[in-house]
Write an enzyme that holds these catalytic residues in place. Structure first.
Site, PDB file in Angstrom:
ATOM      1  N   GLN A   1     -24.438 -29.383  -6.021  1.00 53.30           N
ATOM      2  CA  GLN A   1     -23.184 -29.803  -5.393  1.00 53.30           C
ATOM      3  C   GLN A   1     -23.370 -30.104  -3.907  1.00 53.30           C
ATOM      4  O   GLN A   1     -22.394 -30.421  -3.217  1.00 53.30           O
ATOM      5  CB  GLN A   1     -22.118 -28.708  -5.561  1.00 53.30           C
ATOM      6  CG  GLN A   1     -21.844 -28.304  -6.989  1.00 53.30           C
ATOM      7  CD  GLN A   1     -21.213 -29.409  -7.823  1.00 53.30           C
ATOM      8  OE1 GLN A   1     -20.626 -30.343  -7.290  1.00 53.30           O
ATOM      9  NE2 GLN A   1     -21.345 -29.316  -9.139  1.00 53.30           N
TER      10      GLN A   1
ATOM     11  N   HIS B   1     -23.621 -20.799 -10.440  1.00 52.20           N
ATOM     12  CA  HIS B   1     -23.565 -21.445 -11.754  1.00 52.20           C
ATOM     13  C   HIS B   1     -24.501 -20.698 -12.691  1.00 52.20           C
ATOM     14  O   HIS B   1     -25.498 -20.103 -12.264  1.00 52.20           O
ATOM     15  CB  HIS B   1     -24.015 -22.905 -11.585  1.00 52.20           C
ATOM     16  CG  HIS B   1     -23.811 -23.774 -12.773  1.00 52.20           C
ATOM     17  ND1 HIS B   1     -24.677 -23.763 -13.848  1.00 52.20           N
ATOM     18  CD2 HIS B   1     -22.870 -24.719 -13.051  1.00 52.20           C
ATOM     19  CE1 HIS B   1     -24.275 -24.663 -14.734  1.00 52.20           C
ATOM     20  NE2 HIS B   1     -23.181 -25.244 -14.288  1.00 52.20           N
TER      21      HIS B   1
ATOM     22  N   CYS C   1     -18.937 -22.889 -16.172  1.00 54.07           N
ATOM     23  CA  CYS C   1     -20.281 -22.277 -16.212  1.00 54.07           C
ATOM     24  C   CYS C   1     -20.435 -21.232 -15.120  1.00 54.07           C
ATOM     25  O   CYS C   1     -21.514 -21.088 -14.519  1.00 54.07           O
ATOM     26  CB  CYS C   1     -21.380 -23.333 -16.109  1.00 54.07           C
ATOM     27  SG  CYS C   1     -21.414 -24.500 -17.475  1.00 54.07           S
TER      28      CYS C   1
ATOM     29  N   ASP D   1     -29.822 -24.072  -4.870  1.00 59.92           N
ATOM     30  CA  ASP D   1     -29.240 -24.902  -5.926  1.00 59.92           C
ATOM     31  C   ASP D   1     -28.396 -25.955  -5.224  1.00 59.92           C
ATOM     32  O   ASP D   1     -27.286 -25.687  -4.779  1.00 59.92           O
ATOM     33  CB  ASP D   1     -28.400 -24.033  -6.853  1.00 59.92           C
ATOM     34  CG  ASP D   1     -27.605 -24.840  -7.882  1.00 59.92           C
ATOM     35  OD1 ASP D   1     -27.656 -26.090  -7.838  1.00 59.92           O
ATOM     36  OD2 ASP D   1     -26.918 -24.212  -8.712  1.00 59.92           O
TER      37      ASP D   1
ATOM     38  N   LYS E   1     -24.931 -36.248 -10.690  1.00 56.37           N
ATOM     39  CA  LYS E   1     -23.822 -35.854  -9.823  1.00 56.37           C
ATOM     40  C   LYS E   1     -23.789 -36.666  -8.534  1.00 56.37           C
ATOM     41  O   LYS E   1     -22.898 -36.476  -7.704  1.00 56.37           O
ATOM     42  CB  LYS E   1     -23.921 -34.362  -9.494  1.00 56.37           C
ATOM     43  CG  LYS E   1     -23.760 -33.447 -10.706  1.00 56.37           C
ATOM     44  CD  LYS E   1     -23.831 -31.990 -10.309  1.00 56.37           C
ATOM     45  CE  LYS E   1     -23.894 -31.069 -11.522  1.00 56.37           C
ATOM     46  NZ  LYS E   1     -22.646 -31.053 -12.299  1.00 56.37           N
TER      47      LYS E   1
END
Length: 406
Positions: free
Chosen positions: A201, A121, A361, A198, A224
């Site tokens: 997700q 991302h 993104c 990261d 999220k």
């Protein structure tokens, strides 16, 4: 896991859009919120609204207890050793930027290497581009396989004794690739580099154990994972956070202030300057309660079944390209031949189906895929196979509509 029963706890899903029952397939962008989270935020503002840490009155004490209680819920959720390792931020983007600014710029020099992947991302690319420009470090990319996965052999060839930072997404928000971050952390540590994950997700969809992963930093967002917008988490190993300087200065993060110099509070508060995101943290704590009550393992299994079913059903439609590996997280990214993703998303919206269209993104990844944009349907614990069936019906209608047009 009873997804239909879980769905009943999400008020926003009980509506019609353009005359059709809503099918929400954009949880990778932001998830919906259960009533328990909405109530937790509402109760704070209605009953406990006060600043934290500063006042000795009852409201201040109650607000502080809930705020710091949420921090401990996060600690337990990802199995961190201490609440000192849990920093509240505005989201994954802020968390990554904090590490790129505070750790990387202080520790990198010309010739050092930062290693990431083309699937990242923008929030896990641009901060490292800037850190490289500021320090003279070199930005390198682990090459992707044809299906959008990473080979550990390729990682070992890319990560060298000059590498100081490795930053990789736990799960790709486009491809659904679940990256081997534990193994990548081990390779990074062999060369003396730190590993940032990261987890935007990852944390919402699977059990995360930062001790087992042995990552040095793990970043994720509340919105999220059924929590409010504007709240996120930076986990960092305590010894690294102790060495890092704050990136925001002002109230709350100080110990003593003199006319020409100041000292900082201990962890985690030295990184939380100003009035913190109190309601957001409390809402995130409630979201963690909700997810743990459902069970992360049950959520993961449910999503695997949905992703497999969606892949099977979408593949039955001629003229659709699907991107990413066979084994994937709960999303399907695709294009219909000769139909722009934005047009596709518009037609689906007319059927009450919400999907994402664009570059997500991830412009470098779009270039790697040789497309300008894609459509993405992403699933969560409140989605069902009936939602997938509605999506497939909508895709068939889209093909028929544009077939008639052209």
């Amino acid at each position: 896991m009873d997804a239909k029963a879980i769905r009943e706890q999400f008020p926003i899903l009980h509506q019609e859009v353009n005359g059709h029952p809503l099918v929400y397939l954009d949880s990778s962008a932001t998830s919906q919120k259960p009533q328990s989270v909405i109530d937790a935020v509402n109760d704070y503002y209605r009953e406990d609204n006060s600043n934290v840490h500063r006042g000795v009155h009852t409201l201040g004490s109650r607000a502080t207890e809930k705020y710091e209680g949420a921090r401990d819920k996060v600690r337990s959720f990802i199995n961190a050793k201490s609440t000192a390792e849990i920093i509240f931020t505005r989201g994954t983007t802020t968390s990554i930027n904090t590490v790129a600014y505070s750790y990387a710029r202080a520790n990198l020099q010309a010739g050092d290497e930062i290693v990431i992947t083309p699937m990242e991302h923008h929030s896990n690319i641009i901060p490292w581009q800037q850190a490289a420009k500021a320090t003279g470090a070199v930005l390198k990319y682990i090459p992707l396989e044809a299906d959008g996965t990473i080979r550990l052999e390729a990682a070992r060839e890319t990560i060298t004794p000059n590498t100081r930072v490795v930053a990789v997404s736990h799960v790709s928000n486009v491809l659904g690739t679940v990256n081997p971050v534990k193994e990548l952390a081990a390779i990074a540590h062999e060369h003396g580099a730190v590993m940032l994950v990261d987890g935007a997700q990852g944390a919402p969809h699977m059990r995360v154990d930062v001790e087992e992963l042995d990552c040095d930093f793990y970043c994720f967002s509340g919105h999220k994972m059924c929590g409010p917008t504007g709240i996120g988490v930076l986990y960092g190993k305590r010894d690294l956070l102790e060495e890092m300087e704050p990136v925001e200065f002002g109230g709350e993060m100080i110990d003593f202030v003199n006319l020409y110099d100041s000292t900082w509070k201990e962890l985690p508060w030295k990184f939380e300057g100003g009035t913190p995101i109190i309601a957001g943290a409390i809402g995130l704590g409630a979201a963690i309660d909700f997810l743990q009550e459902v069970g992360l393992d049950a959520i993961t299994e449910h999503e695997k079944e949905l992703a497999a079913y969606a892949m099977e059903q979408v593949r039955m439609i001629d003229g659709i390209d699907i991107y990413g590996p066979e084994e994937r997280a709960a999303l399907v990214t695709f294009n219909i031949t000769d139909v722009h993703p934005h047009d596709l998303a518009t037609v689906l919206d007319a059927e009450g189906i919400a999907v994402r269209a664009g570059h997500h993104c991830c412009q470098p990844l779009m270039k790697w895929l040789d497309v300008t944009a894609t459509a993405r349907a992403s699933f969560y614990l409140y989605n069902t196979k009936e939602d997938v069936d509605r999506l497939v019906d909508g895709l068939v209608k889209t093909k028929e509509y544009f077939g008639d047009v052209f």
